[in-house]
Write an enzyme that holds these catalytic residues in place. Structure first.
Site, PDB file in Angstrom:
ATOM      1  N   ASP A 125     138.820  44.199  65.871  1.00  0.00           N
ATOM      2  CA  ASP A 125     137.530  44.244  66.570  1.00  0.00           C
ATOM      3  C   ASP A 125     137.195  42.870  67.146  1.00  0.00           C
ATOM      4  O   ASP A 125     137.708  41.845  66.670  1.00  0.00           O
ATOM      5  CB  ASP A 125     136.407  44.638  65.589  1.00  0.00           C
ATOM      6  CG  ASP A 125     136.387  46.134  65.286  1.00  0.00           C
ATOM      7  OD1 ASP A 125     137.093  46.902  65.956  1.00  0.00           O
ATOM      8  OD2 ASP A 125     135.640  46.526  64.363  1.00  0.00           O
ATOM      9  N   ARG A 175     140.803  48.155  73.333  1.00  0.00           N
ATOM     10  CA  ARG A 175     139.545  48.886  73.500  1.00  0.00           C
ATOM     11  C   ARG A 175     138.735  48.112  74.533  1.00  0.00           C
ATOM     12  O   ARG A 175     138.749  46.881  74.550  1.00  0.00           O
ATOM     13  CB  ARG A 175     138.798  48.910  72.166  1.00  0.00           C
ATOM     14  CG  ARG A 175     137.390  49.477  72.252  1.00  0.00           C
ATOM     15  CD  ARG A 175     136.645  49.292  70.938  1.00  0.00           C
ATOM     16  NE  ARG A 175     137.314  49.909  69.823  1.00  0.00           N
ATOM     17  CZ  ARG A 175     137.269  49.439  68.571  1.00  0.00           C
ATOM     18  NH1 ARG A 175     136.603  48.341  68.292  1.00  0.00           N
ATOM     19  NH2 ARG A 175     137.909  50.056  67.604  1.00  0.00           N
TER      20      ARG A 175
HETATM   21  C1  LIG Z   1     134.273  52.884  69.380  1.00  0.00           C
HETATM   22  C2  LIG Z   1     133.442  51.662  69.650  1.00  0.00           C
HETATM   23  C3  LIG Z   1     133.883  50.431  69.180  1.00  0.00           C
HETATM   24  C4  LIG Z   1     133.156  49.271  69.476  1.00  0.00           C
HETATM   25  N1  LIG Z   1     133.654  48.054  69.092  1.00  0.00           N
HETATM   26  C5  LIG Z   1     133.011  46.935  69.475  1.00  0.00           C
HETATM   27  C6  LIG Z   1     133.569  45.644  69.235  1.00  0.00           C
HETATM   28  O1  LIG Z   1     134.662  45.493  68.663  1.00  0.00           O
HETATM   29  N2  LIG Z   1     132.864  44.564  69.662  1.00  0.00           N
HETATM   30  C7  LIG Z   1     131.662  44.673  70.304  1.00  0.00           C
HETATM   31  O2  LIG Z   1     131.087  43.658  70.709  1.00  0.00           O
HETATM   32  N3  LIG Z   1     131.102  45.878  70.529  1.00  0.00           N
HETATM   33  C8  LIG Z   1     131.742  47.008  70.141  1.00  0.00           C
HETATM   34  N4  LIG Z   1     131.181  48.226  70.395  1.00  0.00           N
HETATM   35  C9  LIG Z   1     129.784  48.312  70.873  1.00  0.00           C
HETATM   36  C10 LIG Z   1     129.703  48.262  72.379  1.00  0.00           C
HETATM   37  O3  LIG Z   1     130.073  46.972  72.830  1.00  0.00           O
HETATM   38  C11 LIG Z   1     128.283  48.565  72.893  1.00  0.00           C
HETATM   39  O4  LIG Z   1     127.391  47.603  72.449  1.00  0.00           O
HETATM   40  C12 LIG Z   1     127.732  49.910  72.479  1.00  0.00           C
HETATM   41  O5  LIG Z   1     128.732  50.896  72.499  1.00  0.00           O
HETATM   42  C13 LIG Z   1     126.609  50.312  73.465  1.00  0.00           C
HETATM   43  O6  LIG Z   1     127.102  50.369  74.770  1.00  0.00           O
HETATM   44  P1  LIG Z   1     127.437  51.730  75.532  1.00  0.00           P
HETATM   45  O7  LIG Z   1     128.683  51.506  76.309  1.00  0.00           O
HETATM   46  O8  LIG Z   1     127.495  52.859  74.585  1.00  0.00           O
HETATM   47  O9  LIG Z   1     126.305  51.890  76.609  1.00  0.00           O
HETATM   48  P2  LIG Z   1     124.734  51.767  76.539  1.00  0.00           P
HETATM   49  O10 LIG Z   1     124.273  51.975  77.928  1.00  0.00           O
HETATM   50  O11 LIG Z   1     124.319  50.501  75.850  1.00  0.00           O
HETATM   51  O12 LIG Z   1     124.325  52.991  75.638  1.00  0.00           O
HETATM   52  C14 LIG Z   1     124.351  54.321  76.135  1.00  0.00           C
HETATM   53  C15 LIG Z   1     123.622  55.220  75.138  1.00  0.00           C
HETATM   54  O13 LIG Z   1     124.393  55.318  73.922  1.00  0.00           O
HETATM   55  C16 LIG Z   1     123.548  55.371  72.787  1.00  0.00           C
HETATM   56  N5  LIG Z   1     123.919  54.265  71.880  1.00  0.00           N
HETATM   57  C17 LIG Z   1     124.666  53.192  72.235  1.00  0.00           C
HETATM   58  N6  LIG Z   1     124.880  52.384  71.154  1.00  0.00           N
HETATM   59  C18 LIG Z   1     124.243  52.946  70.114  1.00  0.00           C
HETATM   60  C19 LIG Z   1     124.082  52.587  68.733  1.00  0.00           C
HETATM   61  N7  LIG Z   1     124.631  51.491  68.197  1.00  0.00           N
HETATM   62  N8  LIG Z   1     123.346  53.414  67.954  1.00  0.00           N
HETATM   63  C20 LIG Z   1     122.802  54.530  68.466  1.00  0.00           C
HETATM   64  N9  LIG Z   1     122.916  54.929  69.760  1.00  0.00           N
HETATM   65  C21 LIG Z   1     123.632  54.147  70.580  1.00  0.00           C
HETATM   66  C22 LIG Z   1     122.133  55.314  73.279  1.00  0.00           C
HETATM   67  O14 LIG Z   1     121.647  56.634  73.394  1.00  0.00           O
HETATM   68  C23 LIG Z   1     122.263  54.698  74.673  1.00  0.00           C
HETATM   69  O15 LIG Z   1     121.227  55.068  75.511  1.00  0.00           O
HETATM   70  C24 LIG Z   1     131.921  49.389  70.175  1.00  0.00           C
HETATM   71  C25 LIG Z   1     131.488  50.622  70.631  1.00  0.00           C
HETATM   72  C26 LIG Z   1     132.234  51.758  70.408  1.00  0.00           C
HETATM   73  C27 LIG Z   1     131.770  53.050  70.958  1.00  0.00           C
END
Ligand SMILES: Cc1cc2nc3c(=O)[nH]c(=O)nc-3n(C[C@H](O)[C@H](O)[C@H](O)COP(=O)(O)OP(=O)(O)OC[C@H]3O[C@@H](n4cnc5c(N)ncnc54)[C@H](O)[C@@H]3O)c2cc1C
Length: 300
Positions: A125, A175
């Site tokens: 990660d 990722r």
């Molecule tokens: C499988 C996976 C692995 C990840 N690994 C990392 C990593 O190694 N390093 C890192 O910096 N980030 C990581 N992330 C987090 C990522 O960077 C984003 O901050 C997070 O996914 C929100 O961005 P989004 O693309 O979903 O879009 P956004 O536009 O931010 O979110 C879209 C919608 O998704 C929902 N949502 C998003 N996040 C959440 C949450 N945490 N809880 C509840 N609802 C939520 C909400 O309904 C939101 O309106 C990971 C995310 C995923 C899905």
């Protein structure tokens, strides 16, 4: 940050855990390995693969870092013995990077040999920017031992395209996510549109270089744009999968992706440290409060 978000962020650590639990529970697969395995098995039955993560970060003693490493080794054993469709995701500071690079390297070396023993995969990660360079160093070290290792690229960072161009050799697997930490505007895009544009640009660059991407996002518009590009350019399904966090409501989108023949992997976090971890995450990025509340009331 809204006043409401800031109020919750500052009071959450002093509120009783029973109050915070309903907010965190949908996103955490329980406290124990057995809880996580139960959820992974059920996801596998529905057609999803998984990646499992023990909640925690910024471990400051060698003993604790080694203990977490041992728990991850046991997870690899369990995944193999129960034939689960599941790999492992690890935060570098959870197994020693905040102590020293050498400490993290030693523990990752143990884990990458374990992944190799079972022909499984290891995902490193990505945490906040002070750790980015060292995380790539660990990734490159692991790749000298075993090929089935991947890292994470964050589309909010200005540097990410250069990182792909530098790292995308020898079956690169990354990722792609937007990035969850608070980063300054000198190094990171702050505007949602710029972050999404960069995300698509990174996805296209990965495909051009023959690299494998995990498209980690819940953003339905972004998923639409990715699918539009995938279909119009006829991008091979061997070059990507979709990834989501456990418990985030997706309104049938994941099942639709499976039905269309796409691979979907769910990130399953578990562990006894769920409360401290959730509070730290919320403090770092209070925007998550709005997500959690929106999803909480939507699911009621
Ligand atoms: C499988 C996976 C692995 C990840 N690994 C990392 C990593 O190694 N390093 C890192 O910096 N980030 C990581 N992330 C987090 C990522 O960077 C984003 O901050 C997070 O996914 C929100 O961005 P989004 O693309 O979903 O879009 P956004 O536009 O931010 O979110 C879209 C919608 O998704 C929902 N949502 C998003 N996040 C959440 C949450 N945490 N809880 C509840 N609802 C939520 C909400 O309904 C939101 O309106 C990971 C995310 C995923 C899905």
């Amino acid at each position: 940050m809204s006043l409401f978000n800031s109020l919750i962020t500052s009071t959450l650590p002093i509120l009783p855990k029973w109050f915070a639990k309903p907010f965190a529970r949908p996103y955490v697969a329980g406290k124990t390995e057995d809880d996580a395995v139960h959820h992974i098995r059920s996801l596998n039955h529905k057609g999803f693969s998984a990646t499992v993560d023990i909640l925690g970060e910024h471990v400051m003693t060698k003993e604790k870092a080694l203990d977490i490493t041992t728990q991850y080794c046991h997870l690899y054993d369990r995944i193999a013995h129960e034939s689960l469709a599941c790999n492992i995701s690890i935060k570098p500071t959870h197994i020693g990077l905040d102590i020293s690079l050498a400490e993290a390297m030693a523990n990752f070396t143990t884990l990458v040999y374990k992944a190799k023993e079972y022909g499984n995969f290891l995902r490193i990660d990505m945490e906040n920017s002070p750790f980015t360079d060292q995380t790539f160093e660990i990734y490159q070290h692991c790749k000298t031992i075993y090929n089935n290792v991947g890292v994470v690229i964050q589309s909010y960072l200005h540097r990410s395209l250069d990182d792909i161009n530098h790292l995308a050799i020898c079956q690169f697997n990354s990722r792609i996510c937007k990035g969850i930490y608070k980063e300054s505007e000198s190094i990171a895009f702050q505007d949602r549109e710029e972050i999404n544009d960069n995300y698509l640009n990174l996805a296209k660059t990965m495909a051009t270089r023959g690299a494998y991407s995990g498209f980690a996002t819940h953003d339905q518009d972004l998923i639409d744009q990715l699918l539009g590009w995938i279909e119009s350019e006829n991008i091979s399904k061997d070059l990507f999968e979709f990834q989501v966090l456990y418990g985030v409501p997706m309104e049938g989108r994941l099942e639709a992706l499976l039905e269309a023949g796409y691979k979907v992997r769910v990130y399953v976090p578990y562990g006894p440290d769920w409360f401290d971890y959730s509070v730290r995450r919320l403090k770092e990025n209070p925007k998550i409060i709005s997500y959690v509340l929106k999803n909480f009331f939507r699911s009621k």
